[in-house]
Design an enzyme around this catalytic site. Structure first.
Site, short mmCIF file in Angstrom:
data_model
loop_
_atom_site.label_atom_id
_atom_site.label_comp_id
_atom_site.label_asym_id
_atom_site.label_seq_id
_atom_site.Cartn_x
_atom_site.Cartn_y
_atom_site.Cartn_z
N ASP A 194 -13.80 -18.72 16.09
CA ASP A 194 -12.89 -17.34 16.26
C ASP A 194 -12.45 -16.96 17.42
OD1 ASP A 194 -12.19 -14.71 15.66
OD2 ASP A 194 -14.17 -14.07 14.66
N SER B 28 -13.65 -5.60 4.01
CA SER B 28 -14.39 -6.93 4.26
C SER B 28 -15.52 -7.12 3.18
CB SER B 28 -14.99 -6.59 5.65
OG SER B 28 -14.08 -6.67 6.58
#
Length: 675
Positions: free
Chosen positions: A354, A330
């Site tokens: 999301d 990430s």
């Protein structure tokens, strides 16, 4: 009459023999005169020079190797003089094994000394003086000198030795020197004659790290001494000399106290950290763990130690900061966000829903169980590390456009740091897969690139330089470990660091969006607990990258996995936010969450550089074991932090836990990576 005729014939034959003999003598005499004329007149200069060469010996004098110091003047590599016991095999009057056995009755000779001697002999150096014992004590020198007559071909020599006073500290950036090997000599054959001549009388050369990359600066210029010798080869008197010129000294940009602190915080864990000054590219810390003791290599490492280092599963000889490549996890997301802004694919306020799962090509790409999902703008996608936001971003950008946006940041190419052996890593595109893997690129392979998985594989150095570029708004510098080169003869200094590269055209408003989001990570996101109470604003991004691939639908459970198959912990960061003075990246291999295992180390690096503090001993012990978040206890002044060998230095206690001894908490399930 017959008698008279016979006498006349006999006299004629005698006269003929006389004339033949006189002619032969005349020819021989002429030959002698011709030879004498040739030697005395025609070849006079040549033979005179040869005679002088037999009488006069030129002895090379090796120069002192240059020192290596940190930014504050702490000596990291130095020289000292010591006596060695040496054998010239061609001058020995007996079998070498028998000679060494007899020498061992006078001077202590260990099996490793004998092995090193015969290894050097096997390299084809029978005419050289080879060491059988180094660093003789004064008593040993006296004992041998008193009995030297017993050992033809053996003598005591004063030699300079390289020393690394701090042992393992900074071993991967310093490197080491070693005896010139046949392989080294093969590589030296391409040198010009002047450079080759400078290595006459030199037995050692830089093999790794700065010792290797700055060899031409550190070596110095070889001197010589002309000595008149007797017929037996003994020196009679000195005819002249030219003193050697010592090598230049290197002053590094690295703060060795910070380097030592970081190495201590890693403890027994494997990993790497690179900290840079984004204002000039100077490297402040360059850590690869585990390390090694470069002093082992100076005399030629023995078989046992070489086997321990070379066959260790921890690979202590691997420079992880320079040559280790890892998926970035990430920590890649801020750079993906920058690519979205640069290309206009998304704006900061573009909302992506999301749903925690992204479907593409019949496959479901998941999110960690602790992710909340919902409406994501760019800031929230970074602070909360949304996977779906960046799965879809990768699909919208496409692999080739991702490559073209990331490559200028330094991913997938060498940074040209002043160390040899840097690798490029892998920044994939369609052409790369066709060329390297001989395969076609499939659209589904693009999706996982968005969260720093897939074929992505970068070095910690590349991540640190990319972070520095982002933090400085596009300004780029060549990373440099050496700040200045000092000419110790003329007392002049030459600047090495600070070479600027063409800046990237990044809009200031885009940089502001990303820096504010990365700052949010430290007080609203995954590194909040590590940076609690920090008196300075910083920005950062955690990452937890898969070390091995997971099958579709397979859940990750660290407790059920072999330690070296568990996830890597990443953190990239910079501080202060507005005017960054330091940018860094670090990885702790197979340790799990970046917020728990990597971010705490970064916090303490910033505390050292910005506040002049080092953690308390209690806190440092917790960091070593991956059990710390925000600093605990009363911090100490950095000025009081002691290096190995300094008065007041306290060695760290043995770690209570070894790699893989304790099972970490299960990681939330994800088929494509977690924050």
């Amino acid at each position: 009459m017959a008698l008279i005729r016979d006498s006349v014939q006999e006299l004629a034959r005698f006269r003929l023999r006389v004339w033949v003999a006189l002619g032969f003598v005349a020819v021989c005499f002429a030959l002698l005169l011709a030879r004498l004329f040739t030697l005395q007149v025609l070849r006079h200069d040549e033979l005179h020079a040869a005679g002088e060469a037999n009488r006069v010996t030129v002895v090379p004098i090796a120069p002192n190797r240059g020192l290596i110091k940190d930014r504050n003047g702490v000596v990291l590599a130095s020289n000292y003089s010591a006596y060695t016991l040496e054998i010239t095999p061609t001058k020995a009057d007996r079998d070498l094994n028998a000679l060494i056995d007899e020498l061992a009755t006078v001077v202590d000779i260990q099996p490793r000394d004998r092995r090193r001697f015969f290894r050097l002999l096997a390299d084809g150096k029978r005419f050289d003086s080879l060491p059988i014992r180094n660093r003789l004590s004064d008593a040993e020198v006296a004992m041998f000198v008193a009995q030297r007559w017993r050992f033809p071909g053996v003598d005591v020599q004063a030699r300079l030795f390289r020393q690394y006073p701090l042992g393992e500290v900074g071993s991967h950036l310093l490197g080491y020197i070693g005896r010139i090997s046949p392989k080294d000599r093969e590589q030296m054959e391409v040198w010009d004659e002047e450079r080759l001549a400078n290595y006459k009388g030199t037995d050692y050369i830089g093999k790794l790290g700065l010792e290797q990359s700055y060899e031409s600066e550190l070596h110095g210029t070889t001197g010589y001494q002309q000595v008149e010798t007797s017929a037996g080869g003994r020196a009679v008197r000195s005819l002249g000399h030219r003193p050697p010129t010592p090598g230049n000294s290197l002053q590094l940009s690295v703060d060795i106290k910070l380097q030592h602190l970081v190495e201590e915080m890693f403890g027994d864990r494997r990993g790497a950290l690179v900290a840079l000054d984004p204002r000039n590219g100077e490297v402040l810390a360059f850590v690869s763990k585990p390390g090694f003791d470069p002093n082992l290599f100076v005399d030629g490492i023995d078989v046992e130690n070489w086997k321990l280092l070379n066959e260790s599963i921890d690979k202590p000889l691997l420079n992880r900061a320079l040559r280790g490549t890892y998926p970035p996890g990430s920590t890649y997301k801020p750079f993906m966000a920058l690519a979205l802004l640069n290309t206009g694919v998304r704006r900061p306020d573009t909302i992506i829903n999301d749903t925690l799962v992204y479907h593409f090509g019949g496959r479901a790409f998941g999110s960690p169980e602790n992710e909340r999902g919902g409406a994501m703008d760019m800031r929230r996608s970074i602070v909360e590390s949304s996977n779906v936001y960046y799965y879809s971003a990768a699909n919208e950008l496409g692999v080739d456009r991702i490559h073209d946006q990331m490559e200028p940041l330094g991913f997938g190419r060498r940074t040209d740091i002043d160390l040899e052996g840097e690798v490029t890593g892998i920044l994939p595109n369609q052409d790369w897969k066709r060329r390297v893997l001989k395969q076609k690129w499939f659209p589904g392979e693009t999706i996982s690139l968005g969260i720093g998985q897939g074929y992505n594989a970068f070095t910690v150095l590349q991540m640190a330089t990319a972070t520095a570029t982002l933090a400085s708004g596009g300004q780029r510098f060549k990373p440099r470990l050496v700040r200045e080169v000092e000419d110790v003869v003329h007392h002049t200094r030459r600047r090495v660091s600070g070479e600027a590269l063409p800046p990237l055209n990044i809009k200031a408003e885009h940089v502001a969006v990303l820096k504010e989001a990365l700052h949010g990570v430290t007080y609203q996101g995954t590194s909040t607990r590590s940076f609690a109470g920090a008196p300075y604003p910083s920005g950062g991004k955690t990452g937890t990258a898969q070390a091995v691939g997971m099958k579709a639908g397979q859940k990750y459970n660290a407790a059920q996995m072999e330690e070296r198959r568990r996830d890597h912990a990443w953190y990239m960061a910079f501080a202060p936010v507005d005017q960054p003075q330091v940018a860094l990246a670090l990885i702790v291999e197979n340790s799990g969450f970046g917020g728990q295992n990597a971010a705490p180390i970064a916090r303490r690096v910033f505390d050292y550089l910005l506040l002049g503090q080092v953690p308390s001993e209690e806190d440092l012990a917790l960091v070593r074991e991956g059990k710390a978040l925000a600093p605990m206890g009363k911090p100490r002044l950095a000025a009081d932090w002691r290096l190995p060998g300094e008065a007041g230095f306290v060695p760290p206690p043995a770690s209570a836990a070894t790699n893989g001894s304790a099972a970490p908490a299960p990681r939330p399930s994800a088929s494509g990576g977690v924050p």
